[in-house]
Scaffold this motif. Structure first.
Motif, PDB file in Angstrom:
ATOM      1  N   SER A   1      -1.794   0.497  -2.751  1.00  0.00           N
ATOM      2  CA  SER A   1      -1.177  -0.017  -1.518  1.00  0.00           C
ATOM      3  C   SER A   1      -1.692  -1.405  -1.186  1.00  0.00           C
ATOM      4  N   LEU A   2      -2.993  -1.620  -1.380  1.00  0.00           N
ATOM      5  CA  LEU A   2      -3.556  -2.944  -1.086  1.00  0.00           C
ATOM      6  C   LEU A   2      -3.056  -4.003  -2.060  1.00  0.00           C
ATOM      7  N   VAL A   3      -2.919  -3.639  -3.335  1.00  0.00           N
ATOM      8  CA  VAL A   3      -2.407  -4.607  -4.316  1.00  0.00           C
ATOM      9  C   VAL A   3      -0.962  -4.983  -3.995  1.00  0.00           C
ATOM     10  N   LEU A   4      -0.152  -4.003  -3.654  1.00  0.00           N
ATOM     11  CA  LEU A   4       1.240  -4.300  -3.304  1.00  0.00           C
ATOM     12  C   LEU A   4       1.321  -5.129  -2.023  1.00  0.00           C
ATOM     13  N   ALA A   5       0.474  -4.834  -1.044  1.00  0.00           N
ATOM     14  CA  ALA A   5       0.460  -5.632   0.185  1.00  0.00           C
ATOM     15  C   ALA A   5       0.075  -7.075  -0.120  1.00  0.00           C
ATOM     16  N   ALA A   6      -0.906  -7.262  -0.994  1.00  0.00           N
ATOM     17  CA  ALA A   6      -1.317  -8.614  -1.362  1.00  0.00           C
ATOM     18  C   ALA A   6      -0.195  -9.342  -2.088  1.00  0.00           C
ATOM     19  N   LEU A   7       0.528  -8.644  -2.958  1.00  0.00           N
ATOM     20  CA  LEU A   7       1.665  -9.267  -3.646  1.00  0.00           C
ATOM     21  C   LEU A   7       2.768  -9.656  -2.665  1.00  0.00           C
ATOM     22  N   PHE A   8       3.020  -8.810  -1.691  1.00  0.00           N
ATOM     23  CA  PHE A   8       4.046  -9.120  -0.701  1.00  0.00           C
ATOM     24  C   PHE A   8       3.672 -10.375   0.091  1.00  0.00           C
TER      25      PHE A   8
ATOM     26  N   ASP B   1      13.491 -15.103  -0.046  1.00  0.00           N
ATOM     27  CA  ASP B   1      14.802 -14.930   0.556  1.00  0.00           C
ATOM     28  C   ASP B   1      14.729 -14.135   1.855  1.00  0.00           C
ATOM     29  N   ARG B   2      13.841 -13.164   1.883  1.00  0.00           N
ATOM     30  CA  ARG B   2      13.678 -12.309   3.063  1.00  0.00           C
ATOM     31  C   ARG B   2      12.216 -12.301   3.499  1.00  0.00           C
ATOM     32  N   PRO B   3      11.748 -13.368   4.162  1.00  0.00           N
ATOM     33  CA  PRO B   3      10.327 -13.417   4.519  1.00  0.00           C
ATOM     34  C   PRO B   3       9.915 -12.358   5.535  1.00  0.00           C
ATOM     35  N   TRP B   4      10.806 -11.983   6.412  1.00  0.00           N
ATOM     36  CA  TRP B   4      10.453 -10.964   7.396  1.00  0.00           C
ATOM     37  C   TRP B   4      10.265  -9.607   6.734  1.00  0.00           C
ATOM     38  N   LEU B   5      11.044  -9.337   5.691  1.00  0.00           N
ATOM     39  CA  LEU B   5      10.923  -8.063   4.993  1.00  0.00           C
ATOM     40  C   LEU B   5       9.620  -7.991   4.193  1.00  0.00           C
ATOM     41  N   SER B   6       9.229  -9.112   3.579  1.00  0.00           N
ATOM     42  CA  SER B   6       7.970  -9.085   2.835  1.00  0.00           C
ATOM     43  C   SER B   6       6.776  -9.018   3.789  1.00  0.00           C
ATOM     44  N   SER B   7       6.869  -9.637   4.954  1.00  0.00           N
ATOM     45  CA  SER B   7       5.789  -9.504   5.942  1.00  0.00           C
ATOM     46  C   SER B   7       5.680  -8.080   6.453  1.00  0.00           C
ATOM     47  N   LEU B   8       6.823  -7.474   6.745  1.00  0.00           N
ATOM     48  CA  LEU B   8       6.831  -6.092   7.221  1.00  0.00           C
ATOM     49  C   LEU B   8       6.316  -5.140   6.145  1.00  0.00           C
TER      50      LEU B   8
ATOM     51  N   VAL C   1       2.931  -2.904   6.483  1.00  0.00           N
ATOM     52  CA  VAL C   1       2.997  -1.442   6.409  1.00  0.00           C
ATOM     53  C   VAL C   1       2.094  -0.912   5.300  1.00  0.00           C
ATOM     54  N   LEU C   2       2.102  -1.565   4.151  1.00  0.00           N
ATOM     55  CA  LEU C   2       1.250  -1.117   3.046  1.00  0.00           C
ATOM     56  C   LEU C   2      -0.232  -1.287   3.359  1.00  0.00           C
ATOM     57  N   ALA C   3      -0.595  -2.407   3.990  1.00  0.00           N
ATOM     58  CA  ALA C   3      -2.003  -2.624   4.341  1.00  0.00           C
ATOM     59  C   ALA C   3      -2.461  -1.620   5.398  1.00  0.00           C
ATOM     60  N   LEU C   4      -1.620  -1.352   6.384  1.00  0.00           N
ATOM     61  CA  LEU C   4      -1.976  -0.361   7.401  1.00  0.00           C
ATOM     62  C   LEU C   4      -2.024   1.050   6.830  1.00  0.00           C
ATOM     63  N   THR C   5      -1.137   1.353   5.882  1.00  0.00           N
ATOM     64  CA  THR C   5      -1.178   2.663   5.220  1.00  0.00           C
ATOM     65  C   THR C   5      -2.499   2.846   4.470  1.00  0.00           C
ATOM     66  N   ALA C   6      -2.935   1.795   3.789  1.00  0.00           N
ATOM     67  CA  ALA C   6      -4.223   1.868   3.090  1.00  0.00           C
ATOM     68  C   ALA C   6      -5.366   2.039   4.093  1.00  0.00           C
ATOM     69  N   GLY C   7      -5.282   1.361   5.225  1.00  0.00           N
ATOM     70  CA  GLY C   7      -6.305   1.514   6.258  1.00  0.00           C
ATOM     71  C   GLY C   7      -6.350   2.923   6.815  1.00  0.00           C
ATOM     72  N   ILE C   8      -5.192   3.502   7.066  1.00  0.00           N
ATOM     73  CA  ILE C   8      -5.139   4.877   7.574  1.00  0.00           C
ATOM     74  C   ILE C   8      -5.691   5.855   6.542  1.00  0.00           C
TER      75      ILE C   8
END
Length: 106
Positions: free
Chosen positions: A5-12, A33-40, A44-51
């Motif tokens: 999850s952290l690796v994918l969040a970092a890639l996003f 193309d979709r900066p809001w989607l990559s931020s979201l 979400v992935l970083a918070l999922t890893a935190g949880i």
């Protein structure tokens, strides 16, 4: 699961950067193309890893390990993504061999 999850969040997050490697143009274009989607998605992935960290190790230790993992993964993505493929495979192969050696020696 936490590290994935952290690796994918970092890639996003890194995908939106102007320093993202040009070898991965298609991926970079999708993120920009979709900066809001990559931020979201990154959030979400970083918070999922935190949880998951907090659920696994408790409050203080979970937050501490999540912070260390977050910083480490973001630094590794920035360092390893621009490397040439052969060098990256050699580094990962060496790390895998060291892991196997460490697990077998007791």
């Amino acid at each position: 699961m936490i590290m994935a999850s952290l690796v994918l969040a970092a890639l996003f997050y890194y995908g939106k950067s102007k320093y993202f490697p040009e070898e991965h143009r298609a991926l970079k274009q999708q993120f920009q193309d979709r900066p809001w989607l990559s931020s979201l998605g990154g959030s979400v992935l970083a918070l999922t890893a935190g949880i998951l960290c907090i659920a696994t190790w408790g409050w203080l230790t979970g937050i501490w390990l999540w912070g260390i993992g977050l910083l480490s993964v973001f630094a590794l993505v920035v360092i390893l993504l621009p490397l040439h493929r052969q060098l990256l495979y050699a580094l990962l192969g060496g790390a895998f061999l060291l892991l196997i050696l460490d697990l077998t020696v007791q």
